[in-house]
Design an enzyme around this catalytic site. Sequence first.
Site, PDB file in Angstrom:
ATOM      1  N   GLU A  54       0.829  -1.202   0.000  1.00 18.14           N
ATOM      2  CA  GLU A  54       0.000   0.000   0.000  1.00 18.14           C
ATOM      3  C   GLU A  54       0.868   1.258   0.000  1.00 18.14           C
ATOM      4  O   GLU A  54       1.866   1.321   0.715  1.00 18.14           O
ATOM      5  CB  GLU A  54      -0.923  -0.006   1.228  1.00 18.14           C
ATOM      6  N   PHE A 109       0.737   5.800  -0.328  1.00 17.26           N
ATOM      7  CA  PHE A 109      -0.145   6.969  -0.285  1.00 17.26           C
ATOM      8  C   PHE A 109       0.399   8.055  -1.214  1.00 17.26           C
ATOM      9  O   PHE A 109       1.608   8.115  -1.462  1.00 17.26           O
ATOM     10  CB  PHE A 109      -0.305   7.492   1.146  1.00 17.26           C
ATOM     11  N   PRO A 110      -0.467   8.917  -1.743  1.00 12.82           N
ATOM     12  CA  PRO A 110      -0.014   9.965  -2.665  1.00 12.82           C
ATOM     13  C   PRO A 110       0.881  10.960  -1.936  1.00 12.82           C
ATOM     14  O   PRO A 110       0.477  11.480  -0.883  1.00 12.82           O
ATOM     15  CB  PRO A 110      -1.306  10.650  -3.110  1.00 12.82           C
ATOM     16  N   PRO A 111       2.070  11.205  -2.458  1.00  9.42           N
ATOM     17  CA  PRO A 111       2.979  12.143  -1.795  1.00  9.42           C
ATOM     18  C   PRO A 111       2.552  13.599  -2.031  1.00  9.42           C
ATOM     19  O   PRO A 111       1.696  13.875  -2.853  1.00  9.42           O
ATOM     20  CB  PRO A 111       4.323  11.856  -2.455  1.00  9.42           C
ATOM     21  N   THR A 146      -3.863   4.970  -1.448  1.00 11.97           N
ATOM     22  CA  THR A 146      -4.865   5.522  -0.526  1.00 11.97           C
ATOM     23  C   THR A 146      -5.471   6.791  -1.096  1.00 11.97           C
ATOM     24  O   THR A 146      -4.924   7.431  -1.996  1.00 11.97           O
ATOM     25  CB  THR A 146      -4.248   5.847   0.851  1.00 11.97           C
ATOM     26  N   HIS A 205      -8.320   3.384  -3.147  1.00 14.02           N
ATOM     27  CA  HIS A 205      -9.139   3.711  -1.979  1.00 14.02           C
ATOM     28  C   HIS A 205     -10.082   4.836  -2.360  1.00 14.02           C
ATOM     29  O   HIS A 205      -9.775   5.660  -3.204  1.00 14.02           O
ATOM     30  CB  HIS A 205      -8.251   4.176  -0.824  1.00 14.02           C
ATOM     31  N   ARG A 219     -15.358   5.068   4.898  1.00 15.37           N
ATOM     32  CA  ARG A 219     -15.970   6.319   5.282  1.00 15.37           C
ATOM     33  C   ARG A 219     -14.876   7.381   5.338  1.00 15.37           C
ATOM     34  O   ARG A 219     -15.047   8.496   4.877  1.00 15.37           O
ATOM     35  CB  ARG A 219     -16.662   6.201   6.646  1.00 15.37           C
ATOM     36  N   GLY A 220     -13.732   6.988   5.868  1.00 20.42           N
ATOM     37  CA  GLY A 220     -12.615   7.920   5.934  1.00 20.42           C
ATOM     38  C   GLY A 220     -12.528   8.636   7.262  1.00 20.42           C
ATOM     39  O   GLY A 220     -13.425   8.548   8.099  1.00 20.42           O
ATOM     40  N   LYS A 227     -22.725  -4.690   5.232  1.00 20.08           N
ATOM     41  CA  LYS A 227     -21.911  -4.225   4.100  1.00 20.08           C
ATOM     42  C   LYS A 227     -21.598  -5.373   3.141  1.00 20.08           C
ATOM     43  O   LYS A 227     -21.697  -5.234   1.921  1.00 20.08           O
ATOM     44  CB  LYS A 227     -20.581  -3.647   4.605  1.00 20.08           C
TER      45      LYS A 227
END
Lengths: 608, 608
Positions: free
Chosen positions: B21, B23-25, B52, B81, B111-112, B174
């Site tokens: 995984e 995440f965007p830098p 993400t 995500h 949901r975040g 869900k």
Amino acid sequence: MKVTHKIAQCEQENKIWWSFEYFPPRTAQGLQNLLDRIERMRGLGPEFIDITWNAGGRTSELTAEMVKTCQSLIGIETCMHLTCTNMPKEKVDIALREAKISGCRNVLALRGDPPMGKDEWEAVEGGFVHGIDLVRHIRREYGDYFDIAVAGFPQHQSLPPAELEFEMKCLKEKIDAGVDFIFTQMFYDVDIFIAWVKTVREYGITVPIVPGIAPIQTWNGFQRATSLAKTVIPQSVMDALEPHKANDEKVREIGTKLVAEMCRKILDANLGIRGLHFYTMNLEKGTKMLLEELNLVPRLETVKPLPWRQSLTPTRRQETIRPIFWANRTKSYLSRTENWDEYPNGRFGDSRSPAYGELDGYGISIKQSKSEARALWGEPSSFAEIASLFARFCKGTLSALPWSDQKPSIETSVIADQLAKMNELGFLTINSQPAVNGARSNDKIFGWGPRNGYVYQKAYLEFFVQPALLAHLLSHIERDSNITYYVINKRGDLRTNTHSDGPNAVTWGVFPGKEIVQPTIVEAVSFMAWKDEAFELGLQWARVYDADTVSAKLISGLMDTCYLVNVVHNDFHDANAIFLPFFQAGEEYKASQTKMNGVTPNGNPSAP
Amino acid sequence: MKVTHKIAQCEQENKIWWSFEYFPPRTAQGLQNLLDRIERMRGLGPEFIDITWNAGGRTSELTAEMVKTCQSLIGIETCMHLTCTNMPKEKVDIALREAKISGCRNVLALRGDPPMGKDEWEAVEGGFVHGIDLVRHIRREYGDYFDIAVAGFPQHQSLPPAELEFEMKCLKEKIDAGVDFIFTQMFYDVDIFIAWVKTVREYGITVPIVPGIAPIQTWNGFQRATSLAKTVIPQSVMDALEPHKANDEKVREIGTKLVAEMCRKILDANLGIRGLHFYTMNLEKGTKMLLEELNLVPRLETVKPLPWRQSLTPTRRQETIRPIFWANRTKSYLSRTENWDEYPNGRFGDSRSPAYGELDGYGISIKQSKSEARALWGEPSSFAEIASLFARFCKGTLSALPWSDQKPSIETSVIADQLAKMNELGFLTINSQPAVNGARSNDKIFGWGPRNGYVYQKAYLEFFVQPALLAHLLSHIERDSNITYYVINKRGDLRTNTHSDGPNAVTWGVFPGKEIVQPTIVEAVSFMAWKDEAFELGLQWARVYDADTVSAKLISGLMDTCYLVNVVHNDFHDANAIFLPFFQAGEEYKASQTKMNGVTPNGNPSAP
């Protein structure tokens, strides 16, 4: 391809060229023989052939059919004759349309001889009166699709000047109406021909002139042809031939030398003529001897663009891939696929799913008559006898099988011994090719395609086999991860160890500046279509014998119970690996049979 | 491909799998570094990766862009995500639509976290309130196109029973709404995890559960992450790490062993779990060490279906042929062809003429900043200095050229000496491949495609050359009928000795049961499109220097006068034959220059 284009090509390469003329025969058997002959004579290297249009019109449909066969099956460029005799406009249009569909780009437009039983030529109602009308019609209706030729008459050089002038003006008028080249009638006096060509040129006619050459084959034939056409025969020719008129062999021998001398004189006359059109009279030997005498034996390895013969019909010209199954049954493949809109080019199944025509519609049949079949294959009464026929075919001592009209190809001879052994072990082979790991593209046996290339093959075997032996075979095959196979029975139950639906390329070539060419493939859908045909040919063999005979029951029983199998060895580096599982399985099966019941495995088929 | 499909495949093969995984830098440079890292970490063999969605939504477009890059350029399956935070429905739809266009088939619906600056989560106007609303929306709008994942919280196992029950019921709801699998939050207590999985199963939830594993990389990072997520840390873990908290290397070493132990325990717990999802925190080393500790080093030769990296976007999945010219500039090729409706499959130019996007529209540029470029390439003041840079690149002592961001590939190292020599002689190479005559498809250097196959290459060279040297070269090249070439200048004047318009296959493979695969070609139209880019890169290099400097004038002058040439040696049996004309022409030219004016040929370019 247009004849003028071929002429221009040969001129550019400074190459002497020749073409052959044939006429439609009167009988079906005659037709088959002629087509076989045209096929063989293709090896003599003609640039194209002509098919005449029969004056009486009786065999006109035959002309169209022959043009189609020559373009599509034999793959040779063809020029179709077309006459005004007995031809209303509608018939002319049908003929032209069919020629176009067949991919024929050349028409010789003639007025033609008077109709049967008449002395004077007369136009049919709604037909054309003069050759020039036909020329204009073709140009009007077909633009420049066709090359149009007309006939020239060298003998008319000796007509009174006014008549000659009139004829030349007529000829010039035709040329101006859109004629591309001239075929001359046959002649034996070269001086007359040369003078005539000069006259033609004086009238401002610049199109190519192709001299018509008639080989002298027999005394009677020579006499008949020359008197019919009122051909001038130089005294020297008469003097040389007449003493031998009772000895046709001698006539042909002397005639060949005389005509060859004539040809040399024409080619050396500085007329710009580099091509000769031979009136074969549907005979092979005279033309062949003449070409040999002229030392015009074709370049031994004429370029073979693909491993199989390409079709010259318009939609098929781009065809570059075929399934291997029909390798010995090209005609049937062409028939069953003739309604395809596009043919596989580069990849198999590119733009269409292969929908093969049904068997029934195409009259799939073995070539042999009942009597021929019995003469060839006798009346087998055991599986061993059948296997022995197959083995003999592989060894070259039997000329045909129901699945193959012709002896095995040269390349198959490389594996003839292995194939014969396989058949003796009970695998009845009907198709095969050896593995080839990068032979040069000009290789005498395996070569095809442009020069400086390399060609490859995966080893391929296709055969009928009985269930018990098949079980042994599969257990051996499964041990070699390089082997892929398809097994099918008459009902269509398919079994395979390949995971991909796509085709397996079994012949391919690598050439300078080109994509990889892969002209032969093995593929499931095609195999299932071929299966029907393969079993049907066996059943037809059975029907050669009366229904209650041993042979009929044996063969039809075999077709009912056996499997048709194709096997590819995917490692083309090892030419012999494909045979191993067969030999192992065959010997194993033989041993088990001997042990079990003391009979040989080649006895009558055991129940599945 | 859907993650559940991958999971099923691995289960079938009884294979442990893992995923990463990211995440965007926050910065553009960070993005470039991360993409390079993802590319490198692809070699660690993850089945897929996750990107993400940033809670604040600030970098949400970046997520979509990263998904696209990973699917198309890096060619790795990606799970996007998607959170409800700050996301009105329209934004959700844009994100899903773009993911679909990129070929992404997996969404983790969350949901975040609460929006930036808020403590409590709140729905945005027109947005979704609960994760389940998002799940339902995706299912409603996209049917079963996407695999949908949701998050699982193993730590909640320690909630009061009523709360746990409520949460489980929500989760079940869900799942029933269409969720395909569950990613868990990170945890360090395996017993809690195991208990939680059992609870989940007790509620009738049968979808795959993928445990989230966070490698321990630094003390501070470990502290921050665990406190943020309130992760329970077993005392034994604390005890092992804390004494070394000042020594990150030690922390990582011990942490790796601890987490590896955790992973083993999970995999051995008979939960049916065979996959691990690593929270990389955009770092490489921790994950790599962990995989090594677990002995999960990827199968050294992961199957490489084609010699170049396939794109996983929907329309490109079938792409099997590319021109060789962009071998070092894949991203630019993808950009310039992204509007094609179909990509060449089996043959190049099959269903479309190659219409390349214009350069301007795609911002073709060298990767280096001005200062980086000067640091790399200095300020060349003579052609000899330029040639020497190219030679150094071939030898591996210079890390990039304007035409190539990366060091030469392993396969090029086979001909590194010859290439260096060529460059010293004045042929500035920018692309090449050695000849290969049937290497096995699992060959460490040249192999690609399914097993039991053979792969081939024609030798290829592409280079800039000055006119005078080119003249010498062509006179030598013309002597080898196996060489085909294309020469072009900046204006687009094209010269070639190939007669066919079609492509030349320069890489191909032969595999069991398949058609021939020919993934790389040389072809005129593509070469002309590439030419613009090749010269433009040179001009950009010139612009690294001020316009009136020697270097700027030298390089731009070179681009104005020189030719771009590609050369294929079509006989792939001889690996060295392609270099001969270069060495001969180069030495000849050098001698002629020395003789003429006493200067070396590698001095400043002579006038054409």
